[in-house]
Design an enzyme around this catalytic site. Sequence first.
Site, PDB file in Angstrom:
ATOM      1  N   ASP A  73       0.823  -1.215   0.000  1.00 57.95           N
ATOM      2  CA  ASP A  73       0.000   0.000   0.000  1.00 57.95           C
ATOM      3  C   ASP A  73       0.858   1.267   0.000  1.00 57.95           C
ATOM      4  OD1 ASP A  73       0.730  -0.735   2.668  1.00 57.95           O
ATOM      5  OD2 ASP A  73      -0.800   0.609   3.485  1.00 57.95           O
ATOM      6  N   GLU A  83      12.179  -0.784   4.075  1.00 58.40           N
ATOM      7  CA  GLU A  83      11.724   0.619   4.122  1.00 58.40           C
ATOM      8  C   GLU A  83      12.904   1.530   3.781  1.00 58.40           C
ATOM      9  OE1 GLU A  83       8.820   2.077   4.650  1.00 58.40           O
ATOM     10  OE2 GLU A  83       7.546   0.521   5.510  1.00 58.40           O
ATOM     11  N   ASP A 109       8.601   4.683  -1.047  1.00 60.38           N
ATOM     12  CA  ASP A 109       7.943   4.016   0.098  1.00 60.38           C
ATOM     13  C   ASP A 109       6.781   3.179  -0.403  1.00 60.38           C
ATOM     14  OD1 ASP A 109       7.030   3.288   2.557  1.00 60.38           O
ATOM     15  OD2 ASP A 109       6.342   5.274   3.139  1.00 60.38           O
ATOM     16  N   GLU A 123       0.023  -1.180   5.708  1.00 62.98           N
ATOM     17  CA  GLU A 123       1.144  -0.754   6.558  1.00 62.98           C
ATOM     18  C   GLU A 123       0.973   0.708   6.923  1.00 62.98           C
ATOM     19  OE1 GLU A 123       5.036   0.921   7.692  1.00 62.98           O
ATOM     20  OE2 GLU A 123       3.767   1.534   6.044  1.00 62.98           O
TER      21      GLU A 123
END
Length: 401
Positions: free
Chosen positions: A86, A176, A116, A148
Amino acid sequence: MAATPTSARTERAIEILRDLVAFDTTSEKTNLPMADWVERYLVSHGIESHRLPAENGIHTNLFATIGPKGAGPAGVGGLGLSGHMDVVPTTGQPWDTDPYTMTEKDGRLYGRGTCDMKGFVACVLAMVPDFKARALKTPLHIVLSYDEEVGCTGVQPMIETFGKTLPRPRLIVVGEPTNMTVVDAHKGGSRFMTEITGKDAHSSKPQLGVGSIRIAAELIAELGRIETRLKSRHTDPRFDPPYASITVSGIEGGVAHNIIPPSCTFRWGVRTLPGLDAMTIAAELQAYAERELLPAMRAVWPECDVVTTPVGILPPFASGKGSEATSLALKLAGQNETFAVPYGTEASHFEAAGSSTVVIGPGSIDQAHQPNEYVEIAELEKCVEFLDRIAAWAEITPTPA
Ligand SMILES: [Zn+2]
């Protein structure tokens, strides 16, 4: 077979990223088309994936294994490469290009999620043929989640199946954005909702009512004092800012100009340092309400109340420099320094569930969630090199029994 040169792998990652960015996987929207795409891609490389659909029917996690499966349904440990599918919304953001059409300019790839964290996911997928070409002794798992960005909630049902229907990865790399530096600690991020039940009355007869918005104001002021106390009690110079911070992010209440408002709700959150449990802050707020506010409120109307509910709890993450995942990442990345970051990731949940976890991924957090989000191609290149070293390690390292 000759190893694929880095430039060709990076090209492959860029092409995959272009496809992934085109799926608008804002958390509230479906991620099924992106999951379908990934599933088809993996099938084309002879890899089967497992879906863990959400109850809402529009989201799914995806888990796939390359390398030895081991005996039993839970299989063997291995190393999980973890990313979320997401992205955050683009609503109200001034973008210079279409956020869902990846645009390359001056060595940067612009688009929602490039940094991201679809960039990392694209690198992992681009490396699949190379992972397959090696005789891996330790399996590599691809671990993709949803939701997330709305509190790391999607990954939790997947973690619950680890060691049951899915193998529990012994090690997890959360990709990340860290500019490919090794992150072994981050703050927790927990969210709460506080609901105040007061008593309505005509505003000309205030003695008959309990104004819930004024009670909310007292509680919010107390949160400020709690934050001040936290700052003086507990700091950690690895973090910026070095203390736990509290944010009040929304408030609703009120009926009309001439009515004492009977109910008010406000939302707040706390970014905790390792060693601090967010629930203790909620308990401190509640103790203040019981002591200072509720007796007078209930003297007017016995049903008055203050109730605080946790909406999402993300514990802090602190694996430490010597942890198995951190020392492996330092070795493979050729670095000797670890960092702590103020933002939260799924690492807390993986670590708490027993997988040694580290955070390292391409791109800078400064570009995450921003308009004109981008990732540098050089970062993707570093990432595919790092993943290649992981594969080389997995080829010579037997999976621990
Ligand atoms: Zn992220």
